[in-house]
Design a protein around this motif. Structure first.
Motif, PDB file in Angstrom:
ATOM      1  N   SER A  89      33.498 -23.296 -10.593  1.00  0.00           N
ATOM      2  CA  SER A  89      33.584 -24.049  -9.342  1.00  0.00           C
ATOM      3  C   SER A  89      34.900 -23.775  -8.630  1.00  0.00           C
ATOM      4  CB  SER A  89      33.447 -25.548  -9.631  1.00  0.00           C
ATOM      5  OG  SER A  89      33.679 -26.299  -8.465  1.00  0.00           O
ATOM      6  N   ILE A  90      35.994 -23.791  -9.392  1.00  0.00           N
ATOM      7  CA  ILE A  90      37.307 -23.531  -8.806  1.00  0.00           C
ATOM      8  C   ILE A  90      37.393 -22.095  -8.291  1.00  0.00           C
ATOM      9  CG2 ILE A  90      39.778 -23.368  -9.316  1.00  0.00           C
ATOM     10  CD1 ILE A  90      39.354 -25.703 -11.283  1.00  0.00           C
ATOM     11  N   LEU A  91      36.854 -21.144  -9.062  1.00  0.00           N
ATOM     12  CA  LEU A  91      36.841 -19.752  -8.625  1.00  0.00           C
ATOM     13  C   LEU A  91      36.130 -19.610  -7.291  1.00  0.00           C
ATOM     14  CD1 LEU A  91      37.160 -16.666  -9.013  1.00  0.00           C
ATOM     15  CD2 LEU A  91      34.961 -16.726 -10.240  1.00  0.00           C
ATOM     16  N   GLU A  92      34.973 -20.243  -7.146  1.00  0.00           N
ATOM     17  CA  GLU A  92      34.201 -20.109  -5.919  1.00  0.00           C
ATOM     18  C   GLU A  92      34.950 -20.670  -4.719  1.00  0.00           C
ATOM     19  OE1 GLU A  92      30.667 -22.027  -7.197  1.00  0.00           O
ATOM     20  OE2 GLU A  92      29.985 -20.292  -8.355  1.00  0.00           O
ATOM     21  N   LYS A  93      35.716 -21.709  -4.943  1.00  0.00           N
ATOM     22  CA  LYS A  93      36.531 -22.258  -3.861  1.00  0.00           C
ATOM     23  C   LYS A  93      37.608 -21.263  -3.447  1.00  0.00           C
ATOM     24  CE  LYS A  93      35.819 -27.136  -5.023  1.00  0.00           C
ATOM     25  NZ  LYS A  93      34.671 -26.934  -5.905  1.00  0.00           N
ATOM     26  N   TYR A  94      38.267 -20.632  -4.420  1.00  0.00           N
ATOM     27  CA  TYR A  94      39.292 -19.638  -4.076  1.00  0.00           C
ATOM     28  C   TYR A  94      38.682 -18.410  -3.418  1.00  0.00           C
ATOM     29  CZ  TYR A  94      43.287 -21.998  -6.096  1.00  0.00           C
ATOM     30  OH  TYR A  94      44.316 -22.883  -6.316  1.00  0.00           O
ATOM     31  N   GLN A  95      37.513 -18.007  -3.861  1.00  0.00           N
ATOM     32  CA  GLN A  95      36.845 -16.877  -3.211  1.00  0.00           C
ATOM     33  C   GLN A  95      36.509 -17.219  -1.763  1.00  0.00           C
ATOM     34  OE1 GLN A  95      33.629 -16.361  -6.039  1.00  0.00           O
ATOM     35  NE2 GLN A  95      34.646 -14.617  -7.013  1.00  0.00           N
ATOM     36  N   ASN A  96      36.071 -18.450  -1.529  1.00  0.00           N
ATOM     37  CA  ASN A  96      35.785 -18.890  -0.166  1.00  0.00           C
ATOM     38  C   ASN A  96      37.065 -18.927   0.667  1.00  0.00           C
ATOM     39  OD1 ASN A  96      34.008 -20.095   1.909  1.00  0.00           O
ATOM     40  ND2 ASN A  96      35.256 -21.926   1.579  1.00  0.00           N
ATOM     41  N   GLY A  97      38.144 -19.423   0.067  1.00  0.00           N
ATOM     42  CA  GLY A  97      39.426 -19.474   0.764  1.00  0.00           C
ATOM     43  C   GLY A  97      39.939 -18.088   1.116  1.00  0.00           C
ATOM     44  N   ARG A  98      39.752 -17.140   0.210  1.00  0.00           N
ATOM     45  CA  ARG A  98      40.185 -15.761   0.473  1.00  0.00           C
ATOM     46  C   ARG A  98      39.403 -15.163   1.640  1.00  0.00           C
ATOM     47  NH1 ARG A  98      38.451 -10.627  -1.635  1.00  0.00           N
ATOM     48  NH2 ARG A  98      40.141  -9.068  -1.556  1.00  0.00           N
ATOM     49  N   GLN A  99      38.106 -15.437   1.708  1.00  0.00           N
ATOM     50  CA  GLN A  99      37.291 -14.927   2.815  1.00  0.00           C
ATOM     51  C   GLN A  99      37.771 -15.497   4.151  1.00  0.00           C
ATOM     52  OE1 GLN A  99      33.211 -15.813   1.909  1.00  0.00           O
ATOM     53  NE2 GLN A  99      33.033 -14.214   0.352  1.00  0.00           N
ATOM     54  N   ILE A 100      38.032 -16.804   4.163  1.00  0.00           N
ATOM     55  CA  ILE A 100      38.531 -17.430   5.394  1.00  0.00           C
ATOM     56  C   ILE A 100      39.882 -16.824   5.786  1.00  0.00           C
ATOM     57  CG2 ILE A 100      39.339 -19.593   6.421  1.00  0.00           C
ATOM     58  CD1 ILE A 100      37.356 -21.039   4.564  1.00  0.00           C
ATOM     59  N   PHE A 101      40.738 -16.648   4.792  1.00  0.00           N
ATOM     60  CA  PHE A 101      42.075 -16.086   5.028  1.00  0.00           C
ATOM     61  C   PHE A 101      41.979 -14.686   5.626  1.00  0.00           C
ATOM     62  CE2 PHE A 101      45.549 -13.399   3.618  1.00  0.00           C
ATOM     63  CZ  PHE A 101      46.673 -14.128   3.974  1.00  0.00           C
ATOM     64  N   LEU A 102      41.196 -13.813   4.989  1.00  0.00           N
ATOM     65  CA  LEU A 102      41.114 -12.424   5.431  1.00  0.00           C
ATOM     66  C   LEU A 102      40.415 -12.299   6.786  1.00  0.00           C
ATOM     67  CD1 LEU A 102      40.295 -10.619   2.054  1.00  0.00           C
ATOM     68  CD2 LEU A 102      42.494 -10.741   3.255  1.00  0.00           C
ATOM     69  N   ALA A 103      39.573 -13.249   7.123  1.00  0.00           N
ATOM     70  CA  ALA A 103      38.893 -13.217   8.424  1.00  0.00           C
ATOM     71  C   ALA A 103      39.813 -13.669   9.551  1.00  0.00           C
ATOM     72  CB  ALA A 103      37.643 -14.093   8.389  1.00  0.00           C
ATOM     73  N   GLY A 104      40.923 -14.297   9.197  1.00  0.00           N
ATOM     74  CA  GLY A 104      41.869 -14.771  10.193  1.00  0.00           C
ATOM     75  C   GLY A 104      43.077 -13.862  10.308  1.00  0.00           C
ATOM     76  N   THR A 138      33.922 -26.473  -1.546  1.00  0.00           N
ATOM     77  CA  THR A 138      32.700 -25.685  -1.599  1.00  0.00           C
ATOM     78  C   THR A 138      31.937 -25.980  -2.884  1.00  0.00           C
ATOM     79  OG1 THR A 138      33.759 -23.899  -0.349  1.00  0.00           O
ATOM     80  CG2 THR A 138      31.748 -23.350  -1.560  1.00  0.00           C
ATOM     81  N   GLU A 139      30.652 -26.214  -2.774  1.00  0.00           N
ATOM     82  CA  GLU A 139      29.837 -26.512  -3.945  1.00  0.00           C
ATOM     83  C   GLU A 139      28.724 -25.473  -4.084  1.00  0.00           C
ATOM     84  OE1 GLU A 139      30.360 -28.547  -6.255  1.00  0.00           O
ATOM     85  OE2 GLU A 139      31.876 -29.878  -5.396  1.00  0.00           O
ATOM     86  N   THR A 140      28.486 -25.044  -5.329  1.00  0.00           N
ATOM     87  CA  THR A 140      27.354 -24.176  -5.621  1.00  0.00           C
ATOM     88  C   THR A 140      26.677 -24.700  -6.876  1.00  0.00           C
ATOM     89  OG1 THR A 140      28.557 -22.672  -7.081  1.00  0.00           O
ATOM     90  CG2 THR A 140      28.626 -22.182  -4.723  1.00  0.00           C
ATOM     91  N   GLN A 141      25.498 -24.194  -7.162  1.00  0.00           N
ATOM     92  CA  GLN A 141      24.761 -24.670  -8.326  1.00  0.00           C
ATOM     93  C   GLN A 141      25.531 -24.382  -9.607  1.00  0.00           C
ATOM     94  OE1 GLN A 141      20.787 -23.153  -8.584  1.00  0.00           O
ATOM     95  NE2 GLN A 141      20.284 -24.287 -10.443  1.00  0.00           N
ATOM     96  N   MET A 142      26.075 -23.189  -9.755  1.00  0.00           N
ATOM     97  CA  MET A 142      26.822 -22.859 -10.966  1.00  0.00           C
ATOM     98  C   MET A 142      28.106 -23.671 -11.044  1.00  0.00           C
ATOM     99  SD  MET A 142      27.145 -21.342 -13.807  1.00  0.00           S
ATOM    100  CE  MET A 142      25.790 -20.168 -13.772  1.00  0.00           C
ATOM    101  N   GLY A 143      28.723 -23.940  -9.899  1.00  0.00           N
ATOM    102  CA  GLY A 143      29.982 -24.658  -9.890  1.00  0.00           C
ATOM    103  C   GLY A 143      29.876 -26.075 -10.405  1.00  0.00           C
ATOM    104  N   THR A 144      28.683 -26.671 -10.297  1.00  0.00           N
ATOM    105  CA  THR A 144      28.521 -28.023 -10.811  1.00  0.00           C
ATOM    106  C   THR A 144      28.422 -28.038 -12.332  1.00  0.00           C
ATOM    107  OG1 THR A 144      26.108 -27.912 -10.621  1.00  0.00           O
ATOM    108  CG2 THR A 144      27.341 -28.724  -8.703  1.00  0.00           C
TER     109      THR A 144
END
Length: 313
Positions: A52-67, A40-46
């Motif tokens: 950047s790493i935090l945003e990836k884990y936040q995205n992973g947590r959302q996917i996890f909790l949605a499943g 996952t890429e965001t403007q701040m993450g670059t």
């Protein structure tokens, strides 16, 4: 049991080939495992690596909790996990279970007796404790996402976060939050995990029970190739390091860093770039070191390692 195996990629690097191979070699008998490599890429993450790493884990947590997953197994892009990691971590009576690996910079075990906001006391600062813990399951304060099994109820309660200006990544703060919530964290010191470090040639640090409680294995020792061209020796690590369309050359005996090579290759837009010692400037880039936080005041004496150590994971 359904497992979400999550691997957050570095903002500048692809997943290491050794990491990918170790994930593919995991014994998943009895588990339904879904593997997700997150880029996952965001403007701040670059701009900010930790963000950047935090945003990836936040995205992973959302996917996890949605499943309908029961647990998340995190493996970082530069860790090498043993085949029995999932089987061993899943049977530990803990809310968060860790494999054992070393930090990239100071090479301490990322298994802590005590953890504070800016520092911690690691098991590997005390020889008797190291020898007593080796091969056993021990209660710890964390830290790290290199090989970590987190059960669903923990991720439902604890989000991933950063503290602005703090040098450590979100795994440090996650362990602190788990401690505050009363969750039990344990390390299996028989799940031995490699950590790929930025050196020339690129190499892997492994925890050991003997002083200095780690060993470094080069990629050449693991089958990397050494090529000589016009009198210049270069290590070719394509097959053993990155799953990528680039070829990475590391000049033997030089101090070219991983970041320097990758940045050069990215600028070259995929062309093969060879950096020879003669072409390097007088001042070579120093090995990456993170700003270390201020030392914590000494705690009252307890039966544990006396020296505090700060580790930017």
């Amino acid at each position: 049991m359904k497992i979400f195996l999550f691997c957050a990629l570095h903002p500048h690097f692809d997943v290491c080939e050794e990491t990918k191979r170790s994930i593919e070699a995991l014994d998943t008998t009895g588990f339904d495992v879904v593997v997700h490599y997150d880029n996952t890429e965001t403007q701040m993450g670059t701009i900010d690596r930790n963000q950047s790493i935090l945003e990836k884990y936040q995205n992973g947590r959302q996917i996890f909790l949605a499943g309908d997953y029961d647990a998340m197994l995190t493996v970082e892009y530069d860790n090498i996990v043993p085949p029995d990691a999932l089987q061993r971590l899943a049977i530990i009576d803990a809310d968060i279970a860790y494999g054992l690996y070393c930090g990239r910079q100071a090479h301490q075990w990322l298994a802590f007796w005590r953890l504070f906001e800016n520092s911690g006391i690691t098991y590997s600062k005390d020889a008797p404790t190291v020898k007593a813990a080796w091969g056993k399951i021990i209660t710890t304060c964390g830290v790290g996402f290199g090989c970590t099994l987190i059960w669903r109820h923990v991720l439902e309660a604890i989000p991933f976060r950063l503290v602005r200006g703090h040098p450590c990544s979100n795994d440090w703060h996650f362990s602190l939050d788990c401690m505050a919530a009363g969750f039990v964290q344990k390390h299996d010191c028989a799940v031995i995990v490699g950590h790929i470090i930025s050196r020339t040639p690129l190499s892997i640090v492994w925890p050991t029970p003997e002083y200095p409680f780690h060993r470094i294995e080069t990629f050449e020792q693991r089958g990397g190739t050494l090529k000589t061209e016009n009198g210049v020796e270069t290590y070719i690590c394509l097959d053993n390091l990155f799953h990528s369309h680039h070829e990475y050359y590391y000049s033997a005996g030089s101090e070219i860093t991983l970041e320097d090579n990758v940045a050069t290759l990215m600028l070259a837009l995929g062309k093969i770039v060879k950096k020879k010692p003669a072409e390097q400037s007088a001042e070579e880039p120093a090995e990456q070191s993170a700003e270390e936080p201020a030392e914590e005041p000494a705690e009252e004496p307890v039966e544990e390692p006396a020296e505090q150590v700060e580790e930017n994971i």
